[in-house]
Design a protein around this motif. Structure first.
Motif, PDB file in Angstrom:
ATOM      1  N   THR A  32     -43.476   9.776  40.006  1.00  0.00           N
ATOM      2  CA  THR A  32     -44.125   8.808  39.138  1.00  0.00           C
ATOM      3  C   THR A  32     -45.458   8.470  39.779  1.00  0.00           C
ATOM      4  OG1 THR A  32     -42.107   7.858  38.203  1.00  0.00           O
ATOM      5  CG2 THR A  32     -44.052   6.432  38.308  1.00  0.00           C
ATOM      6  N   THR A  51     -44.341   8.222  34.447  1.00  0.00           N
ATOM      7  CA  THR A  51     -43.291   9.013  35.090  1.00  0.00           C
ATOM      8  C   THR A  51     -43.477  10.493  34.766  1.00  0.00           C
ATOM      9  OG1 THR A  51     -41.738   8.990  33.237  1.00  0.00           O
ATOM     10  CG2 THR A  51     -41.743   7.070  34.711  1.00  0.00           C
ATOM     11  N   ALA A  97     -44.643   7.623  43.520  1.00  0.00           N
ATOM     12  CA  ALA A  97     -43.297   7.117  43.778  1.00  0.00           C
ATOM     13  C   ALA A  97     -42.289   8.236  43.594  1.00  0.00           C
ATOM     14  CB  ALA A  97     -42.978   5.966  42.835  1.00  0.00           C
ATOM     15  N   ARG A  99     -39.024   7.712  43.179  1.00  0.00           N
ATOM     16  CA  ARG A  99     -37.948   7.277  42.295  1.00  0.00           C
ATOM     17  C   ARG A  99     -38.439   7.214  40.856  1.00  0.00           C
ATOM     18  NH1 ARG A  99     -33.829   2.315  43.609  1.00  0.00           N
ATOM     19  NH2 ARG A  99     -32.500   2.543  41.778  1.00  0.00           N
ATOM     20  N   TYR A 101     -37.571   5.654  37.171  1.00  0.00           N
ATOM     21  CA  TYR A 101     -36.791   4.669  36.423  1.00  0.00           C
ATOM     22  C   TYR A 101     -36.775   5.033  34.948  1.00  0.00           C
ATOM     23  CZ  TYR A 101     -36.834   1.582  40.475  1.00  0.00           C
ATOM     24  OH  TYR A 101     -36.653   1.044  41.709  1.00  0.00           O
ATOM     25  N   SER A 105     -36.687   0.091  32.527  1.00  0.00           N
ATOM     26  CA  SER A 105     -36.906  -0.461  33.861  1.00  0.00           C
ATOM     27  C   SER A 105     -38.285  -0.141  34.422  1.00  0.00           C
ATOM     28  CB  SER A 105     -35.826   0.050  34.825  1.00  0.00           C
ATOM     29  OG  SER A 105     -34.546  -0.349  34.401  1.00  0.00           O
ATOM     30  N   LEU A 108     -40.468  -2.257  36.925  1.00  0.00           N
ATOM     31  CA  LEU A 108     -40.280  -2.244  38.373  1.00  0.00           C
ATOM     32  C   LEU A 108     -41.441  -1.591  39.100  1.00  0.00           C
ATOM     33  CD1 LEU A 108     -36.489  -1.357  38.445  1.00  0.00           C
ATOM     34  CD2 LEU A 108     -37.527  -3.565  38.982  1.00  0.00           C
ATOM     35  N   TYR A 109     -42.183  -0.719  38.423  1.00  0.00           N
ATOM     36  CA  TYR A 109     -43.319  -0.069  39.064  1.00  0.00           C
ATOM     37  C   TYR A 109     -44.486  -1.023  39.303  1.00  0.00           C
ATOM     38  CZ  TYR A 109     -41.047   4.436  38.367  1.00  0.00           C
ATOM     39  OH  TYR A 109     -40.176   5.492  38.419  1.00  0.00           O
ATOM     40  N   ARG A 111     -44.334  -3.262  41.280  1.00  0.00           N
ATOM     41  CA  ARG A 111     -44.166  -3.618  42.682  1.00  0.00           C
ATOM     42  C   ARG A 111     -44.717  -2.503  43.569  1.00  0.00           C
ATOM     43  NH1 ARG A 111     -37.837  -5.329  42.550  1.00  0.00           N
ATOM     44  NH2 ARG A 111     -37.654  -3.061  42.468  1.00  0.00           N
ATOM     45  N   SER A 113     -44.008  -1.862  46.496  1.00  0.00           N
ATOM     46  CA  SER A 113     -42.954  -1.288  47.325  1.00  0.00           C
ATOM     47  C   SER A 113     -42.255  -0.102  46.677  1.00  0.00           C
ATOM     48  CB  SER A 113     -41.912  -2.358  47.672  1.00  0.00           C
ATOM     49  OG  SER A 113     -41.357  -2.895  46.485  1.00  0.00           O
ATOM     50  N   GLU A 114     -42.438   0.077  45.369  1.00  0.00           N
ATOM     51  CA  GLU A 114     -41.817   1.210  44.684  1.00  0.00           C
ATOM     52  C   GLU A 114     -42.549   2.516  44.968  1.00  0.00           C
ATOM     53  OE1 GLU A 114     -38.691  -0.871  43.378  1.00  0.00           O
ATOM     54  OE2 GLU A 114     -39.011   1.282  43.110  1.00  0.00           O
ATOM     55  N   ASP A 116     -44.378   5.315  47.371  1.00  0.00           N
ATOM     56  CA  ASP A 116     -44.164   5.853  48.715  1.00  0.00           C
ATOM     57  C   ASP A 116     -45.425   6.428  49.338  1.00  0.00           C
ATOM     58  OD1 ASP A 116     -41.542   6.858  46.838  1.00  0.00           O
ATOM     59  OD2 ASP A 116     -41.104   5.693  48.654  1.00  0.00           O
TER      60      ASP A 116
END
Length: 128
Positions: A32, A51, A97, A99, A101, A105, A108-109, A111, A113-114, A116
């Motif tokens: 993502t 994504t 990222a 991950r 979602y 959801s 959540l991106y 944030r 912290s999502e 990397d």
């Protein structure tokens, strides 16, 4: 994953600019991709994410003005910015990222912290 943002510069209010984020390293299609920005004296702010499936999400502050897209053939992510305002001036960062979602959801991106992987920023100045 290595990221390199480019395309920043000086633009007048109401103008447009397209930022690019060239990526290298792991398979482009598995991540993502997101854009953030940070203005002087402010915290880094989420702008948009897309994504590998193609779902996208935007911050309210840029919804309808900014568009995130990706070109898998070029391993590049873009941020098209239209109707720029003086308050859009900032250093812009792209991020990746691991991950993924589901669409419900995607919020959540927002944030940091999502994400990397981060690249160095590119400066956007909006001024007449």
């Amino acid at each position: 994953v290595q990221l390199q943002a480019s395309g920043g510069g000086l633009v007048q209010p109401g103008g447009s600019l397209r930022l690019s984020c060239a990526t290298s390293g792991r398979p482009f299609s598995r991540f993502t991709w997101g854009w953030f920005r940070q203005a002087p004296g402010k915290e880094r702010e989420f702008l948009a994410a897309v994504t590998w499936i193609g779902d996208s999400t935007y911050a309210d502050s840029v919804k309808g003005r900014f568009t995130i897209s990706r070109d898998s053939a070029k391993n590049t992510v873009y941020l098209q910015m239209n109707s720029l305002k003086t308050e859009d001036a900032a250093v812009y960062y792209c991020a990746a990222a691991r991950r993924t979602y589901v669409s419900s959801s995607l919020y959540l991106y927002s944030r940091e912290s999502e994400f990397d992987y981060w690249g160095p920023g590119t400066l956007v100045t909006v001024s007449s």
